[in-house]
Design an enzyme around this catalytic site. Structure first.
Site, short mmCIF file in Angstrom:
data_model
loop_
_atom_site.label_atom_id
_atom_site.label_comp_id
_atom_site.label_asym_id
_atom_site.label_seq_id
_atom_site.Cartn_x
_atom_site.Cartn_y
_atom_site.Cartn_z
N LYS A 154 2.18 -3.99 6.62
CA LYS A 154 2.60 -3.95 5.20
C LYS A 154 4.11 -3.73 5.13
O LYS A 154 4.81 -4.35 4.32
CB LYS A 154 1.85 -2.84 4.46
CG LYS A 154 0.37 -3.12 4.28
CD LYS A 154 0.10 -4.33 3.39
CE LYS A 154 -1.33 -4.78 3.40
NZ LYS A 154 -1.58 -6.10 2.83
N SER A 175 0.83 -1.20 0.00
CA SER A 175 0.00 0.00 0.00
C SER A 175 0.86 1.25 0.00
O SER A 175 1.98 1.25 0.53
CB SER A 175 -0.85 -0.06 1.28
OG SER A 175 -1.43 1.17 1.55
N TYR A 197 -1.89 -1.62 11.02
CA TYR A 197 -2.12 -2.14 9.67
C TYR A 197 -0.97 -1.75 8.74
O TYR A 197 -0.39 -2.58 8.05
CB TYR A 197 -3.46 -1.63 9.10
CG TYR A 197 -3.57 -1.84 7.62
CD1 TYR A 197 -3.85 -3.11 7.10
CD2 TYR A 197 -3.35 -0.80 6.71
CE1 TYR A 197 -3.91 -3.31 5.73
CE2 TYR A 197 -3.41 -1.00 5.34
CZ TYR A 197 -3.69 -2.26 4.85
OH TYR A 197 -3.73 -2.47 3.50
P1 NAD Z 1 -10.75 -7.61 1.28
O1 NAD Z 1 -10.95 -7.63 2.75
O2 NAD Z 1 -11.94 -7.35 0.43
O3 NAD Z 1 -10.04 -8.95 0.78
C1 NAD Z 1 -9.17 -9.68 1.59
C2 NAD Z 1 -9.67 -11.12 1.60
O4 NAD Z 1 -8.77 -11.92 2.38
C3 NAD Z 1 -11.05 -11.27 2.22
O5 NAD Z 1 -11.86 -12.00 1.33
C4 NAD Z 1 -10.80 -12.05 3.51
O6 NAD Z 1 -11.88 -12.90 3.83
C5 NAD Z 1 -9.53 -12.80 3.19
N1 NAD Z 1 -8.67 -13.15 4.33
C6 NAD Z 1 -8.23 -12.34 5.32
N2 NAD Z 1 -7.41 -13.03 6.14
C7 NAD Z 1 -7.32 -14.30 5.64
C8 NAD Z 1 -6.60 -15.47 6.04
N3 NAD Z 1 -5.84 -15.49 7.12
N4 NAD Z 1 -6.74 -16.58 5.29
C9 NAD Z 1 -7.53 -16.58 4.18
N5 NAD Z 1 -8.22 -15.51 3.77
C10 NAD Z 1 -8.11 -14.38 4.49
O7 NAD Z 1 -9.61 -6.51 0.97
P2 NAD Z 1 -9.15 -5.87 -0.39
O8 NAD Z 1 -9.55 -4.45 -0.38
O9 NAD Z 1 -9.52 -6.74 -1.53
O10 NAD Z 1 -7.58 -5.90 -0.17
C11 NAD Z 1 -6.76 -6.95 -0.66
C12 NAD Z 1 -5.33 -6.71 -0.24
O11 NAD Z 1 -4.91 -5.43 -0.73
C13 NAD Z 1 -5.10 -6.67 1.25
O12 NAD Z 1 -3.85 -7.25 1.53
C14 NAD Z 1 -5.09 -5.19 1.57
O13 NAD Z 1 -4.34 -4.92 2.74
C15 NAD Z 1 -4.40 -4.65 0.34
N6 NAD Z 1 -4.70 -3.24 0.07
C16 NAD Z 1 -5.99 -2.82 -0.02
C17 NAD Z 1 -6.28 -1.48 -0.25
C18 NAD Z 1 -7.70 -0.98 -0.30
O14 NAD Z 1 -7.90 0.23 -0.15
N7 NAD Z 1 -8.69 -1.83 -0.54
C19 NAD Z 1 -5.22 -0.57 -0.43
C20 NAD Z 1 -3.91 -1.04 -0.35
C21 NAD Z 1 -3.66 -2.39 -0.10
C1 WQD Z 2 -9.62 9.40 1.35
C2 WQD Z 2 -9.82 10.88 1.63
C3 WQD Z 2 -10.12 11.45 3.94
C4 WQD Z 2 -13.96 9.45 4.44
C5 WQD Z 2 -6.95 4.45 3.58
C6 WQD Z 2 -5.87 3.69 4.34
C7 WQD Z 2 -4.78 3.24 3.42
C8 WQD Z 2 -5.32 2.48 2.22
C9 WQD Z 2 -6.52 3.14 1.60
C10 WQD Z 2 -5.00 0.11 2.53
C11 WQD Z 2 -9.06 11.37 2.86
C12 WQD Z 2 -11.36 11.77 3.15
C13 WQD Z 2 -12.78 9.94 3.92
C14 WQD Z 2 -15.00 10.35 4.80
C15 WQD Z 2 -13.61 12.16 4.04
N1 WQD Z 2 -5.75 1.15 2.53
N2 WQD Z 2 -12.61 11.28 3.74
N3 WQD Z 2 -14.78 11.69 4.57
O1 WQD Z 2 -7.12 7.72 3.98
O2 WQD Z 2 -6.27 7.60 1.63
O3 WQD Z 2 -6.35 5.56 2.94
O4 WQD Z 2 -7.46 3.56 2.58
O5 WQD Z 2 -3.83 -0.02 2.45
O6 WQD Z 2 -3.94 2.46 4.18
O7 WQD Z 2 -5.35 4.57 5.33
O8 WQD Z 2 -8.49 6.61 2.15
O9 WQD Z 2 -10.87 6.58 1.58
O10 WQD Z 2 -10.21 6.70 4.03
O11 WQD Z 2 -9.85 8.69 2.55
O12 WQD Z 2 -13.47 13.39 3.89
O13 WQD Z 2 -16.06 9.98 5.30
O14 WQD Z 2 -11.20 11.11 1.91
O15 WQD Z 2 -9.86 12.45 4.89
O16 WQD Z 2 -8.60 12.64 2.58
P1 WQD Z 2 -7.03 6.96 2.73
P2 WQD Z 2 -9.94 7.06 2.62
#
Ligand code: NAD
Ligand code: WQD
Length: 347
Positions: free
Chosen positions: A155, A126, A151
């Site tokens: 990562k 991330s 979290y």
């Molecule tokens: P998500 O929660 O929708 O998907 C993750 C999946 O992993 C879920 O289906 C959950 O049931 C499964 N899971 C969790 N722990 C498990 C385990 N121990 N064994 C088997 N399955 C397990 O999340 P997502 O948004 O699809 O994110 C996927 C990956 O991308 C994650 O590693 C997340 O940290 C990373 N990521 C997500 C975002 C975001 O904003 N969505 C941003 C950056 C990184």
């Molecule tokens: C986006 C912008 C808020 C909600 C988070 C995690 C990051 C990554 C992605 C996994 C910000 C603003 C939000 C609301 C708002 N996940 N906001 N009102 O903060 O970039 O990142 O998700 O790795 O680790 O920290 O995403 O969607 O929460 O916020 O004004 O009700 O929207 O302040 O500027 P963010 P977000």
């Protein structure tokens, strides 16, 4: 046909990636413990692609269960490791659960890969690893900063684990993908992000507000040092993001000359403010979203967007979806979710 294990493959990004892998001719095996997703997504993937992915409900931390997966689905060449717990706020309340789940899951994969001759692992990281950037846009060379949450720290630790294992001579490759802000849903609206209680992220909160489930959207601060005072992010369409995974797998497994360890930013390279995003959503959908400026959210990054040149040039990846299309897909997905929900308060 290459066989890919997709951990977390019924989740948000995982399910979209399985669709793109299948479309490109890969055979997929999904392992998910369904802690944050639904088994229904298997049917929905099948309804999009016409192919039912193999699915095993198992926990990635369970070494014996994972050994059975590799044995019963012989010939897995690569892994895309999405499985993790992903909620920043929850990680502050339950840090040990986050460290256990996110670190043990990866360790189990890395320990089993050599035993089953798995050639490579793509890891979901991330942009959170960059913290408050000193220079924008942010490239892969920018320093990793002290994590803002457990979290985020998982990562960083996961990235270090992969790096150290490879430096110590592990017989596999890895590509670490640093996502910016994944947004939107498949254009079919068959799959998308499942809400987990009150959404913490901007776009799910916005679409729930537009749908009348939430009274109003709070904009967290308009006194930042940005053109309109609200925070800036790089919103990347989930289908574009999913396609980058296929390209990463292709490079990792098929290009003998590619380095053993690589890092790629996955963003559009465009900074969009919260107020601009609301405005774009309103224009794309012809809806009005009630919103109110409130105080800043603790721990928020003021502005961040990607320098994605490396992914553009080396992976050959170019995001194509416009923000309007992405937000329309998020709205279409929201409409699909509407049945069965009740009106909830703003907080
Ligand atoms: P998500 O929660 O929708 O998907 C993750 C999946 O992993 C879920 O289906 C959950 O049931 C499964 N899971 C969790 N722990 C498990 C385990 N121990 N064994 C088997 N399955 C397990 O999340 P997502 O948004 O699809 O994110 C996927 C990956 O991308 C994650 O590693 C997340 O940290 C990373 N990521 C997500 C975002 C975001 O904003 N969505 C941003 C950056 C990184
Ligand atoms: C986006 C912008 C808020 C909600 C988070 C995690 C990051 C990554 C992605 C996994 C910000 C603003 C939000 C609301 C708002 N996940 N906001 N009102 O903060 O970039 O990142 O998700 O790795 O680790 O920290 O995403 O969607 O929460 O916020 O004004 O009700 O929207 O302040 O500027 P963010 P977000």
């Amino acid at each position: 046909m290459s066989k890919i294990l997709v951990t977390g493959g019924t989740g948000y990004i995982g399910s979209h990636t399985v669709v793109e892998l299948q479309t490109e001719g890969y055979e997929t095996v999904i392992v998910d413990n369904l802690s944050n997703s639904s088994i229904e997504f298997i049917e929905r993937i099948q309804s999009i692609t016409g192919i039912r992915p193999a699915f095993i409900q198992a926990d990635c931390k369970d070494t014996e269960a994972m050994k059975r997966v590799f044995t019963e689905h012989e010939g897995i060449e690569g892994i895309i490791h999405f499985a993790a717990s992903k909620f920043v706020g929850e990680s502050v309340e339950k840090p040990l659960m986050y460290y256990r789940n996110n670190i043990d899951s990866l360790l189990t994969m890395l320990e089993l890969m050599p035993q089953f001759d798995v050639k490579g692992i793509v890891f979901s990281s991330s942009c959170t690893v960059y913290g408050q950037p000193d220079l924008l846009p942010i490239s892969e060379e920018s320093p990793v900063k002290t994590a803002e949450s457990p979290y985020g720290n998982t990562k960083q630790i996961n990235e270090e684990i992969i790096r150290d294992a490879i430096h110590a001579g592990a017989p596999y490759k890895s590509i670490i993908l640093r996502y910016f802000n994944p947004t939107g849903a498949h254009p079919s609206a068959e799959i998308g992000e499942l809400p987990n209680g009150t959404p913490q992220n901007l776009v799910p909160f916005l679409t729930q507000t537009a749908a009348g489930i939430r009274k109003e959207l709070k904009v967290f601060g308009n006194d930042y040092n940005t053109p309109d005072g609200s925070c800036i992010r790089d919103y990347i369409d989930v289908v574009d993001l999913a396609k980058a995974h296929v390209m990463a797998v292709e490079r990792m497994l098929k290009n003998a000359a590619s380095p053993q360890l690589e890092y790629f930013n996955l963003g559009k390279g465009e900074g969009v403010s919260v107020l601009e995003l609301i405005n774009t959503f309103e224009q794309a959908t012809n809806l009005k979203v009630p919103y109110r400026i409130t105080e800043r959210r603790a721990g928020d990054i003021e502005q961040i967007w990607a320098d994605a040149h490396r992914a553009n040039e080396i992976l050959g990846w170019k995001p194509v979806e416009t923000l309007e299309d992405t937000l329309r897909s998020a709205w279409k997905w929201q409409l699909k979710q509407l049945a069965g929900t009740t009106c909830l308060p703003a907080d």
